[in-house]
Scaffold this motif. Structure first.
Motif, PDB file in Angstrom:
ATOM      1  N   VAL A 131      34.126  73.856  78.548  1.00  0.00           N
ATOM      2  CA  VAL A 131      34.631  73.045  77.434  1.00  0.00           C
ATOM      3  C   VAL A 131      33.892  73.410  76.153  1.00  0.00           C
ATOM      4  CG1 VAL A 131      34.741  70.693  76.510  1.00  0.00           C
ATOM      5  CG2 VAL A 131      35.453  71.145  78.858  1.00  0.00           C
ATOM      6  N   ARG A 132      32.571  73.556  76.259  1.00  0.00           N
ATOM      7  CA  ARG A 132      31.789  73.946  75.084  1.00  0.00           C
ATOM      8  C   ARG A 132      32.263  75.289  74.534  1.00  0.00           C
ATOM      9  NH1 ARG A 132      26.482  77.126  75.138  1.00  0.00           N
ATOM     10  NH2 ARG A 132      28.043  78.319  76.237  1.00  0.00           N
ATOM     11  N   ASN A 133      32.500  76.253  75.410  1.00  0.00           N
ATOM     12  CA  ASN A 133      32.966  77.570  74.969  1.00  0.00           C
ATOM     13  C   ASN A 133      34.319  77.478  74.269  1.00  0.00           C
ATOM     14  OD1 ASN A 133      30.654  78.718  76.019  1.00  0.00           O
ATOM     15  ND2 ASN A 133      31.635  79.384  77.911  1.00  0.00           N
ATOM     16  N   ASN A 172      26.320  62.908  79.469  1.00  0.00           N
ATOM     17  CA  ASN A 172      25.452  61.971  80.199  1.00  0.00           C
ATOM     18  C   ASN A 172      25.826  61.902  81.683  1.00  0.00           C
ATOM     19  OD1 ASN A 172      23.898  61.355  77.971  1.00  0.00           O
ATOM     20  ND2 ASN A 172      25.126  59.574  77.420  1.00  0.00           N
ATOM     21  N   ASN A 173      27.127  61.975  81.994  1.00  0.00           N
ATOM     22  CA  ASN A 173      27.560  61.988  83.393  1.00  0.00           C
ATOM     23  C   ASN A 173      27.052  63.235  84.113  1.00  0.00           C
ATOM     24  OD1 ASN A 173      28.899  59.556  83.235  1.00  0.00           O
ATOM     25  ND2 ASN A 173      30.895  60.468  82.869  1.00  0.00           N
ATOM     26  N   LEU A 205      33.195  60.339  73.637  1.00  0.00           N
ATOM     27  CA  LEU A 205      33.675  60.915  74.893  1.00  0.00           C
ATOM     28  C   LEU A 205      32.818  62.100  75.322  1.00  0.00           C
ATOM     29  CD1 LEU A 205      37.548  60.849  74.356  1.00  0.00           C
ATOM     30  CD2 LEU A 205      36.206  59.412  75.879  1.00  0.00           C
ATOM     31  N   LEU A 206      32.443  62.934  74.370  1.00  0.00           N
ATOM     32  CA  LEU A 206      31.612  64.092  74.677  1.00  0.00           C
ATOM     33  C   LEU A 206      30.224  63.656  75.140  1.00  0.00           C
ATOM     34  CD1 LEU A 206      31.626  67.149  74.692  1.00  0.00           C
ATOM     35  CD2 LEU A 206      30.803  67.100  72.342  1.00  0.00           C
ATOM     36  N   GLN A 221      40.237  57.135  70.363  1.00  0.00           N
ATOM     37  CA  GLN A 221      38.937  57.235  71.007  1.00  0.00           C
ATOM     38  C   GLN A 221      38.099  58.223  70.210  1.00  0.00           C
ATOM     39  OE1 GLN A 221      39.519  58.277  75.080  1.00  0.00           O
ATOM     40  NE2 GLN A 221      40.089  56.217  75.666  1.00  0.00           N
ATOM     41  N   ASP A 222      36.857  57.906  70.065  1.00  0.00           N
ATOM     42  CA  ASP A 222      35.939  58.739  69.317  1.00  0.00           C
ATOM     43  C   ASP A 222      35.575  59.951  70.170  1.00  0.00           C
ATOM     44  OD1 ASP A 222      34.220  59.622  67.375  1.00  0.00           O
ATOM     45  OD2 ASP A 222      32.592  58.264  67.949  1.00  0.00           O
TER      46      ASP A 222
END
Length: 104
Positions: free
Chosen positions: A88-90, A43-44, A37-38, A32-33
């Protein structure tokens, strides 16, 4: 109360349908790319925030179809989703910094 319970059950069934069984150790998992996914996750989160804003506006304008409970639940969902996205970004930024500081 029955409508809320039915909505919760249908949401749980949708989540159950999205779950995939674990892959056996000898099989190859589909690739999966990560960027896809990110992008989907962001977007969600954005969709949840827009839905919350729409519900909040409808409630403030006096729409009888929207209750305070719906607005508060939507606000909490979008808040939790945003907090998880920031975490998650951190972690990704920390991993990037760790990799960049490795001696070559």
């Amino acid at each position: 109360m029955d409508i809320k319970a039915a909505a919760l059950i249908s949401e749980m069934q949708a989540i159950k349908g999205e779950m995939q069984p674990p892959t056996p150790p000898n099989s190859i998992a589909p690739q999966q790319d990560f960027s896809a996914l990110l992008t989907q996750a962001v977007n969600n989160v954005n969709g949840l925030q827009q839905d919350t804003d729409a519900l909040r506006t409808r409630f403030e304008l006096g729409d009888d179809a929207v209750s305070l409970e719906q607005v508060m639940i939507a606000a909490q969902k979008s808040s939790i989703a945003f907090d998880a996205t920031v975490q998650v970004r951190n972690k990704v930024v920390d991993a990037y910094k760790t990799i960049m500081n490795m001696p070559v």
